[in-house]
Scaffold this motif. Sequence first.
Motif, PDB file in Angstrom:
ATOM      1  N   ALA A  26      -0.032   0.519 -18.171  1.00 30.94           N
ATOM      2  CA  ALA A  26       0.810   1.516 -17.503  1.00 30.94           C
ATOM      3  C   ALA A  26      -0.101   2.564 -16.895  1.00 30.94           C
ATOM      4  N   HIS A  27       0.360   3.174 -15.822  1.00 34.76           N
ATOM      5  CA  HIS A  27      -0.482   4.122 -15.076  1.00 34.76           C
ATOM      6  C   HIS A  27       0.195   5.480 -14.965  1.00 34.76           C
ATOM      7  N   GLY A  28      -0.623   6.501 -15.118  1.00 34.79           N
ATOM      8  CA  GLY A  28      -0.138   7.867 -14.888  1.00 34.79           C
ATOM      9  C   GLY A  28      -1.295   8.740 -14.467  1.00 34.79           C
ATOM     10  N   PHE A  29      -0.982   9.928 -13.993  1.00 38.80           N
ATOM     11  CA  PHE A  29      -2.042  10.883 -13.652  1.00 38.80           C
ATOM     12  C   PHE A  29      -1.538  12.304 -13.750  1.00 38.80           C
ATOM     13  N   GLN A  30      -2.479  13.220 -13.875  1.00 45.77           N
ATOM     14  CA  GLN A  30      -2.160  14.647 -13.826  1.00 45.77           C
ATOM     15  C   GLN A  30      -2.953  15.273 -12.681  1.00 45.77           C
ATOM     16  N   ILE A  39      -3.887   7.066  -2.735  1.00 43.64           N
ATOM     17  CA  ILE A  39      -3.560   5.815  -2.052  1.00 43.64           C
ATOM     18  C   ILE A  39      -3.544   4.726  -3.115  1.00 43.64           C
ATOM     19  N   TYR A  40      -2.449   3.966  -3.146  1.00 43.54           N
ATOM     20  CA  TYR A  40      -2.289   2.872  -4.116  1.00 43.54           C
ATOM     21  C   TYR A  40      -2.338   1.540  -3.371  1.00 43.54           C
ATOM     22  N   LEU A  41      -3.168   0.640  -3.836  1.00 38.23           N
ATOM     23  CA  LEU A  41      -3.126  -0.744  -3.370  1.00 38.23           C
ATOM     24  C   LEU A  41      -2.511  -1.560  -4.502  1.00 38.23           C
ATOM     25  N   HIS A  42      -1.458  -2.288  -4.187  1.00 41.62           N
ATOM     26  CA  HIS A  42      -0.711  -3.031  -5.221  1.00 41.62           C
ATOM     27  C   HIS A  42      -0.821  -4.536  -4.953  1.00 41.62           C
ATOM     28  N   SER A  43      -0.935  -5.319  -6.019  1.00 44.48           N
ATOM     29  CA  SER A  43      -1.028  -6.790  -5.876  1.00 44.48           C
ATOM     30  C   SER A  43       0.344  -7.454  -5.893  1.00 44.48           C
ATOM     31  N   ALA A 102       4.820  -6.820  -4.982  1.00 45.17           N
ATOM     32  CA  ALA A 102       5.826  -6.003  -4.296  1.00 45.17           C
ATOM     33  C   ALA A 102       6.551  -5.126  -5.313  1.00 45.17           C
ATOM     34  N   TYR A 103       7.045  -3.992  -4.832  1.00 42.10           N
ATOM     35  CA  TYR A 103       7.845  -3.105  -5.667  1.00 42.10           C
ATOM     36  C   TYR A 103       9.211  -3.730  -5.915  1.00 42.10           C
ATOM     37  N   VAL A 104       9.598  -3.803  -7.204  1.00 41.93           N
ATOM     38  CA  VAL A 104      10.931  -4.308  -7.562  1.00 41.93           C
ATOM     39  C   VAL A 104      11.575  -3.220  -8.402  1.00 41.93           C
ATOM     40  N   GLU A 142      12.810  13.896 -13.599  1.00 45.24           N
ATOM     41  CA  GLU A 142      13.798  13.692 -14.669  1.00 45.24           C
ATOM     42  C   GLU A 142      13.541  12.366 -15.368  1.00 45.24           C
ATOM     43  N   ARG A 143      13.216  11.364 -14.562  1.00 49.29           N
ATOM     44  CA  ARG A 143      12.978  10.025 -15.132  1.00 49.29           C
ATOM     45  C   ARG A 143      11.743  10.031 -16.028  1.00 49.29           C
ATOM     46  N   ASP A 144      10.695  10.688 -15.591  1.00 53.24           N
ATOM     47  CA  ASP A 144       9.462  10.692 -16.389  1.00 53.24           C
ATOM     48  C   ASP A 144       9.607  11.516 -17.668  1.00 53.24           C
ATOM     49  N   ARG A 145      10.528  12.465 -17.674  1.00 51.25           N
ATOM     50  CA  ARG A 145      10.742  13.253 -18.892  1.00 51.25           C
ATOM     51  C   ARG A 145      11.564  12.497 -19.926  1.00 51.25           C
ATOM     52  N   ILE A 185      -1.473  -5.472 -10.327  1.00 50.74           N
ATOM     53  CA  ILE A 185      -2.755  -4.770 -10.375  1.00 50.74           C
ATOM     54  C   ILE A 185      -2.631  -3.602  -9.394  1.00 50.74           C
ATOM     55  N   LYS A 186      -3.195  -2.452  -9.759  1.00 50.69           N
ATOM     56  CA  LYS A 186      -3.190  -1.296  -8.858  1.00 50.69           C
ATOM     57  C   LYS A 186      -4.623  -0.807  -8.702  1.00 50.69           C
ATOM     58  N   LEU A 187      -4.965  -0.499  -7.462  1.00 55.71           N
ATOM     59  CA  LEU A 187      -6.221   0.212  -7.222  1.00 55.71           C
ATOM     60  C   LEU A 187      -5.845   1.589  -6.694  1.00 55.71           C
ATOM     61  N   ILE A 222       2.460  15.874 -13.615  1.00 53.33           N
ATOM     62  CA  ILE A 222       2.209  14.530 -14.161  1.00 53.33           C
ATOM     63  C   ILE A 222       3.194  13.559 -13.536  1.00 53.33           C
ATOM     64  N   ARG A 223       2.676  12.419 -13.070  1.00 56.27           N
ATOM     65  CA  ARG A 223       3.511  11.286 -12.684  1.00 56.27           C
ATOM     66  C   ARG A 223       3.125  10.125 -13.592  1.00 56.27           C
ATOM     67  N   GLY A 224       4.153   9.452 -14.168  1.00 54.18           N
ATOM     68  CA  GLY A 224       3.866   8.279 -15.018  1.00 54.18           C
ATOM     69  C   GLY A 224       4.332   8.508 -16.441  1.00 54.18           C
ATOM     70  N   PHE A 225       3.983   7.594 -17.332  1.00 58.35           N
ATOM     71  CA  PHE A 225       3.239   6.373 -17.143  1.00 58.35           C
ATOM     72  C   PHE A 225       4.179   5.266 -16.624  1.00 58.35           C
ATOM     73  N   HIS A 226       3.758   4.600 -15.551  1.00 56.91           N
ATOM     74  CA  HIS A 226       4.635   3.604 -14.930  1.00 56.91           C
ATOM     75  C   HIS A 226       4.009   2.212 -14.949  1.00 56.91           C
ATOM     76  N   TYR A 227       4.887   1.224 -14.979  1.00 55.21           N
ATOM     77  CA  TYR A 227       4.481  -0.176 -14.823  1.00 55.21           C
ATOM     78  C   TYR A 227       5.700  -0.966 -14.375  1.00 55.21           C
ATOM     79  N   VAL A 251       0.869  -1.175   0.000  1.00 53.72           N
ATOM     80  CA  VAL A 251       0.000   0.000   0.000  1.00 53.72           C
ATOM     81  C   VAL A 251       0.909   1.230   0.000  1.00 53.72           C
ATOM     82  N   ASN A 252       0.682   2.134  -0.939  1.00 60.82           N
ATOM     83  CA  ASN A 252       1.518   3.339  -1.040  1.00 60.82           C
ATOM     84  C   ASN A 252       0.654   4.591  -0.966  1.00 60.82           C
ATOM     85  N   HIS A 253       1.285   5.671  -0.548  1.00 60.51           N
ATOM     86  CA  HIS A 253       0.627   6.983  -0.468  1.00 60.51           C
ATOM     87  C   HIS A 253       1.493   7.977  -1.215  1.00 60.51           C
TER      88      HIS A 253
HETATM   89  C1  LIG Z   1       6.300   2.787  -6.456  1.00 56.92           C
HETATM   90  C2  LIG Z   1       7.404   2.767  -5.430  1.00 56.92           C
HETATM   91  C3  LIG Z   1       8.435   3.677  -5.428  1.00 56.92           C
HETATM   92  N1  LIG Z   1       9.400   3.592  -4.462  1.00 56.92           N
HETATM   93  C4  LIG Z   1      10.472   4.578  -4.439  1.00 56.92           C
HETATM   94  C5  LIG Z   1      11.208   4.751  -5.756  1.00 56.92           C
HETATM   95  C6  LIG Z   1      11.569   6.203  -5.763  1.00 56.92           C
HETATM   96  O1  LIG Z   1      12.797   6.387  -5.092  1.00 56.92           O
HETATM   97  C7  LIG Z   1      10.470   6.855  -4.944  1.00 56.92           C
HETATM   98  C8  LIG Z   1       9.443   7.519  -5.817  1.00 56.92           C
HETATM   99  O2  LIG Z   1       9.054   6.569  -6.794  1.00 56.92           O
HETATM  100  P1  LIG Z   1       8.449   7.095  -8.131  1.00 56.92           P
HETATM  101  O3  LIG Z   1       9.279   8.232  -8.630  1.00 56.92           O
HETATM  102  O4  LIG Z   1       8.221   5.907  -9.008  1.00 56.92           O
HETATM  103  O5  LIG Z   1       7.048   7.650  -7.645  1.00 56.92           O
HETATM  104  P2  LIG Z   1       5.941   8.171  -8.650  1.00 56.92           P
HETATM  105  O6  LIG Z   1       6.536   8.919  -9.776  1.00 56.92           O
HETATM  106  O7  LIG Z   1       4.926   8.809  -7.799  1.00 56.92           O
HETATM  107  O8  LIG Z   1       5.322   6.856  -9.255  1.00 56.92           O
HETATM  108  C9  LIG Z   1       4.126   6.347  -8.695  1.00 56.92           C
HETATM  109  O9  LIG Z   1       3.101   6.931  -9.396  1.00 56.92           O
HETATM  110  C10 LIG Z   1       2.914   6.348 -10.675  1.00 56.92           C
HETATM  111  C11 LIG Z   1       1.853   7.152 -11.417  1.00 56.92           C
HETATM  112  C12 LIG Z   1       2.596   4.912 -10.521  1.00 56.92           C
HETATM  113  O10 LIG Z   1       1.654   4.340 -11.104  1.00 56.92           O
HETATM  114  C13 LIG Z   1       3.535   4.138  -9.734  1.00 56.92           C
HETATM  115  O11 LIG Z   1       2.888   3.010  -9.103  1.00 56.92           O
HETATM  116  C14 LIG Z   1       4.271   4.857  -8.681  1.00 56.92           C
HETATM  117  O12 LIG Z   1       5.632   4.516  -8.883  1.00 56.92           O
HETATM  118  O13 LIG Z   1       9.849   5.826  -4.194  1.00 56.92           O
HETATM  119  C15 LIG Z   1       9.396   2.627  -3.486  1.00 56.92           C
HETATM  120  O14 LIG Z   1      10.309   2.562  -2.640  1.00 56.92           O
HETATM  121  N2  LIG Z   1       8.378   1.729  -3.479  1.00 56.92           N
HETATM  122  C16 LIG Z   1       7.392   1.763  -4.404  1.00 56.92           C
HETATM  123  O15 LIG Z   1       6.475   0.914  -4.356  1.00 56.92           O
END
Ligand SMILES: Cc1cn([C@H]2C[C@H](O)[C@@H](COP(=O)(O)OP(=O)(O)O[C@H]3O[C@H](C)C(=O)[C@H](O)[C@H]3O)O2)c(=O)[nH]c1=O
Length: 184
Positions: free
Chosen positions: A123-127, A136-140, A142-144, A171-174, A76-78, A63-68, A52-54
């Motif tokens: 892939a998921h993203g949002f603005q 709040i993210y519920l993930h099925s 673990a984060y790898v 920077e990564r998303d750009r 799966i993400k809720l 904008i964050r994303g698009f991530h997978y 579960v992430n916040h």
């Molecule tokens: C997702 C995740 C990230 N991290 C670490 C990795 C980075 O150092 C930091 C921020 O991660 P990130 O830049 O990926 O965060 P967002 O850009 O908000 O991405 C999130 O929002 C987009 C829209 C999503 O769909 C992803 O599920 C989610 O990664 O948290 C963790 O330690 N655990 C985690 O489960």
Amino acid sequence: MSLDIVQLADGGADGPALVRRAPFRDGRGQFSRLFAREELAAEGLGFEIVHVNHSATIGKGTIRGFHYQKPPHGEIKLVSCIRGAVLDVAVDIRPGSPRRFRALSAELSAGNATAMLIPDGFAHGFQALTEEVELIYLHSAAYVADAADGYRFDDPAIGFDWPLQPANLSERDRNWPLTGERAR
Ligand SMILES: Cc1cn([C@H]2C[C@H](O)[C@@H](COP(=O)(O)OP(=O)(O)O[C@H]3O[C@H](C)C(=O)[C@H](O)[C@H]3O)O2)c(=O)[nH]c1=O
């Protein structure tokens, strides 16, 4: 108290779904259920919550994303919005899908008590549509970190039309490689 679960039109039977909460309101405020495994399972969408992430975002237009996560770490993400409002987007990235790179979107907000269920293979993203948003993210799964991957918000193959001027991207998303630059 139950969830109202509807698949997004044009997403296919195995595509994203909207999960509407039915907040219980009284003079003290409100109470709502964010997740009910049995109710999602009844719609073929059940999953075990592993992480579960916040996330808190500042800046309208961010904008964050698009991530997978790459196989075998697909998930799966809720995604629920508990503060402000976002345009939430799921992009079909399944190889061979007749809808590959089609983006489906919906507004999620603290006010509309609606979450988006994003299946594995999307892939998921949002603005952010407001100055401050919290999700709040519920993930099925673990984060790898090594499995984290993404598509660029302005990838022509996706061609998503963001409602606000894109802002405040990491920077990564750009710098995700464009679809045309990737091995198929
Ligand atoms: C997702 C995740 C990230 N991290 C670490 C990795 C980075 O150092 C930091 C921020 O991660 P990130 O830049 O990926 O965060 P967002 O850009 O908000 O991405 C999130 O929002 C987009 C829209 C999503 O769909 C992803 O599920 C989610 O990664 O948290 C963790 O330690 N655990 C985690 O489960």
